[in-house]
Design an enzyme around this catalytic site. Sequence first.
Site, mmCIF file in Angstrom:
data_model
loop_
_atom_site.group_PDB
_atom_site.id
_atom_site.type_symbol
_atom_site.label_atom_id
_atom_site.label_comp_id
_atom_site.label_asym_id
_atom_site.label_seq_id
_atom_site.Cartn_x
_atom_site.Cartn_y
_atom_site.Cartn_z
ATOM 1 N N ARG A 1 0.793 -1.282 -0.053
ATOM 2 C CA ARG A 1 -0.012 0.108 0.065
ATOM 3 C C ARG A 1 0.927 1.110 0.170
ATOM 4 O O ARG A 1 0.542 2.449 0.649
ATOM 5 C CB ARG A 1 -1.040 0.124 1.284
ATOM 6 C CG ARG A 1 -2.037 -1.085 1.278
ATOM 7 C CD ARG A 1 -2.866 -1.364 -0.073
ATOM 8 N NE ARG A 1 -3.491 -2.454 -0.056
ATOM 9 C CZ ARG A 1 -3.427 -3.714 -0.713
ATOM 10 N NH1 ARG A 1 -2.384 -3.606 -1.737
ATOM 11 N NH2 ARG A 1 -4.210 -4.513 -0.883
ATOM 12 N N SER B 1 -11.487 0.230 3.883
ATOM 13 C CA SER B 1 -10.831 0.209 5.152
ATOM 14 C C SER B 1 -9.868 1.394 5.647
ATOM 15 O O SER B 1 -9.332 1.901 4.947
ATOM 16 C CB SER B 1 -9.629 -0.869 4.835
ATOM 17 O OG SER B 1 -10.215 -2.225 4.287
ATOM 18 N N GLU C 1 -4.751 3.695 6.615
ATOM 19 C CA GLU C 1 -4.516 3.538 5.225
ATOM 20 C C GLU C 1 -5.211 4.766 4.418
ATOM 21 O O GLU C 1 -4.815 5.259 3.648
ATOM 22 C CB GLU C 1 -5.344 2.339 4.561
ATOM 23 C CG GLU C 1 -5.191 2.235 3.123
ATOM 24 C CD GLU C 1 -5.850 0.647 2.629
ATOM 25 O OE1 GLU C 1 -5.916 -0.200 3.411
ATOM 26 O OE2 GLU C 1 -6.116 0.350 1.642
HETATM 27 C C1 LIG Z 1 -16.034 0.312 -0.700
HETATM 28 C C2 LIG Z 1 -14.400 0.597 -0.882
HETATM 29 C C3 LIG Z 1 -13.668 -0.496 -0.858
HETATM 30 C C4 LIG Z 1 -12.422 -0.229 -1.191
HETATM 31 N N1 LIG Z 1 -11.683 -1.293 -1.188
HETATM 32 C C5 LIG Z 1 -10.289 -1.226 -1.420
HETATM 33 C C6 LIG Z 1 -9.338 -2.510 -1.735
HETATM 34 O O1 LIG Z 1 -9.899 -3.541 -1.605
HETATM 35 N N2 LIG Z 1 -8.123 -2.093 -1.882
HETATM 36 C C7 LIG Z 1 -7.617 -0.953 -1.893
HETATM 37 O O2 LIG Z 1 -6.253 -0.923 -2.026
HETATM 38 N N3 LIG Z 1 -8.281 0.162 -1.602
HETATM 39 C C8 LIG Z 1 -9.555 -0.117 -1.674
HETATM 40 N N4 LIG Z 1 -10.329 1.059 -1.425
HETATM 41 C C9 LIG Z 1 -9.770 2.491 -1.211
HETATM 42 C C10 LIG Z 1 -9.699 3.149 -2.551
HETATM 43 O O3 LIG Z 1 -10.692 2.794 -3.467
HETATM 44 C C11 LIG Z 1 -8.127 2.991 -3.324
HETATM 45 O O4 LIG Z 1 -7.155 3.411 -2.428
HETATM 46 C C12 LIG Z 1 -8.443 3.626 -4.636
HETATM 47 O O5 LIG Z 1 -7.173 3.240 -5.437
HETATM 48 C C13 LIG Z 1 -8.117 5.104 -4.437
HETATM 49 O O6 LIG Z 1 -8.425 5.576 -5.800
HETATM 50 P P1 LIG Z 1 -9.057 7.411 -6.083
HETATM 51 O O7 LIG Z 1 -9.003 7.597 -7.489
HETATM 52 O O8 LIG Z 1 -10.373 7.119 -5.206
HETATM 53 O O9 LIG Z 1 -7.949 7.848 -5.016
HETATM 54 P P2 LIG Z 1 -8.031 9.164 -4.143
HETATM 55 O O10 LIG Z 1 -8.895 8.649 -2.925
HETATM 56 O O11 LIG Z 1 -8.752 10.200 -4.946
HETATM 57 O O12 LIG Z 1 -6.654 9.550 -3.894
HETATM 58 C C14 LIG Z 1 -5.669 8.601 -3.188
HETATM 59 C C15 LIG Z 1 -4.515 9.016 -3.157
HETATM 60 O O13 LIG Z 1 -3.924 8.969 -4.315
HETATM 61 C C16 LIG Z 1 -3.516 10.261 -4.804
HETATM 62 N N5 LIG Z 1 -3.822 10.385 -6.351
HETATM 63 C C17 LIG Z 1 -5.098 10.152 -6.883
HETATM 64 N N6 LIG Z 1 -4.840 10.191 -8.255
HETATM 65 C C18 LIG Z 1 -3.644 10.602 -8.448
HETATM 66 C C19 LIG Z 1 -3.085 11.017 -9.663
HETATM 67 N N7 LIG Z 1 -3.638 10.739 -10.991
HETATM 68 N N8 LIG Z 1 -1.648 11.262 -9.564
HETATM 69 C C20 LIG Z 1 -1.070 11.304 -8.423
HETATM 70 N N9 LIG Z 1 -1.661 10.945 -7.263
HETATM 71 C C21 LIG Z 1 -3.007 10.613 -7.360
HETATM 72 C C22 LIG Z 1 -4.528 11.249 -3.916
HETATM 73 O O14 LIG Z 1 -3.171 12.481 -3.945
HETATM 74 C C23 LIG Z 1 -4.417 10.531 -2.496
HETATM 75 O O15 LIG Z 1 -3.060 10.638 -2.247
HETATM 76 C C24 LIG Z 1 -11.550 1.054 -1.194
HETATM 77 C C25 LIG Z 1 -12.469 2.297 -1.085
HETATM 78 C C26 LIG Z 1 -13.969 2.065 -0.730
HETATM 79 C C27 LIG Z 1 -14.882 3.220 -0.427
#
Ligand SMILES: Cc1cc2nc3c(=O)[nH]c(=O)nc-3n(C[C@H](O)[C@H](O)[C@H](O)COP(=O)(O)OP(=O)(O)OC[C@H]3O[C@@H](n4cnc5c(N)ncnc54)[C@H](O)[C@@H]3O)c2cc1C
Length: 319
Positions: A171, A221, A296
């Site tokens: 992660r 999580s 996380e």
């Molecule tokens: C119901 C649910 C289930 C989930 N299950 C999982 C799981 O099984 N495994 C898991 O790992 N995660 C899980 N997550 C967490 C989340 O979905 C992941 O971490 C996902 O990859 C985040 O993507 P995002 O586009 O929403 O990023 P954001 O939440 O918008 O950002 C997360 C981080 O990434 C950075 N970021 C985003 N886009 C970029 C970019 N283009 N360039 C540089 N930095 C960037 C942001 O600055 C921040 O630091 C879950 C979330 C939910 C709500």
Amino acid sequence: MLGQLSELDVGAVKARAPLAHHCSWRIGGPADLLVEPESAMQVARLVGFAREHEIPLLVIGQGTNLLFDDAGLRGIVLKVGARMAQLSIHGNRILAEAGVWVPQLARQAARNGLTGLEHIIGIPGTLGGLVLMNGGSHRRGIGDNVRRVWVIDRAGELQVLSHAQCAFSYRHSALQDSGAVVVRAELECSTGDPRAIRRAMVCDLRERRRKFPRKEPNCGSVFLSTAEMHASVGPPGKIIEEAGLKGTRIGNAEVSLHHANFIVNRGGASAAEVLALIAHIRREVHERIGFELRCEVRYVDPQGRIMPADQAPQVRSSL
Ligand SMILES: Cc1cc2nc3c(=O)[nH]c(=O)nc-3n(C[C@H](O)[C@H](O)[C@H](O)COP(=O)(O)OP(=O)(O)OC[C@H]3O[C@@H](n4cnc5c(N)ncnc54)[C@H](O)[C@@H]3O)c2cc1C
């Protein structure tokens, strides 16, 4: 600032954008500006503009791993989402823009008989966020499949990083501390049996539906679950449940009754309530088994600084 940005051609610009509309927890005050670019070129222009004017710039995808502050953000939010979501497949390699919706990416891989991405089918974010977090499930991370990542660095220059340069670990990736914006990634898969791939995905989605809260807004999580932690004290959900904290509520933030590693928004929860609940959980667990839970989920302060939520000032001092 709004006028200057509109003239610069950086994509769609909104002023005083409520951040609660841009994250899965549905929490957060307004950002001064929110920009949604359509190309790496527009991202580079925006990064250059923010640097020149010394304006805080925060990159987000779908906000599924973020807790925004109730005061919002004094600066610019750069959202890499549906406007930057091109995807193409070349043999066993997938070239995708950072805004691609992760479940969509997994489905495209399955349709093309490519295996290795089954574990990401249920992750509701963008590829950019997934790469940055080295997200995944079943103890896997997307980093295993990443061959190259295209980023716009702090100076506004396009750089291509190799798998090794991303330094993926559980992660975590080197990108988290670099300030770079991910604009595109190349993923490598193996060829597999499309029916077996689809079966694995259906199974994963069914399991998620059974285990995770579905109706109330949440951020997945909250606490990190590492292999060492599993071996020594068990997964966070189990530890929190055993501490009797399921259903604990501060204001409208509640430890989910479905899964104790989720905090759900029961309607109108504030960031202050979520942080207070995180602090409470960490304190109780620490008192009970002497273990320090790490987050996380990442907290964003009003100055655009981003940190694991246990490092938020309201939480850090609580142990
Ligand atoms: C119901 C649910 C289930 C989930 N299950 C999982 C799981 O099984 N495994 C898991 O790992 N995660 C899980 N997550 C967490 C989340 O979905 C992941 O971490 C996902 O990859 C985040 O993507 P995002 O586009 O929403 O990023 P954001 O939440 O918008 O950002 C997360 C981080 O990434 C950075 N970021 C985003 N886009 C970029 C970019 N283009 N360039 C540089 N930095 C960037 C942001 O600055 C921040 O630091 C879950 C979330 C939910 C709500």
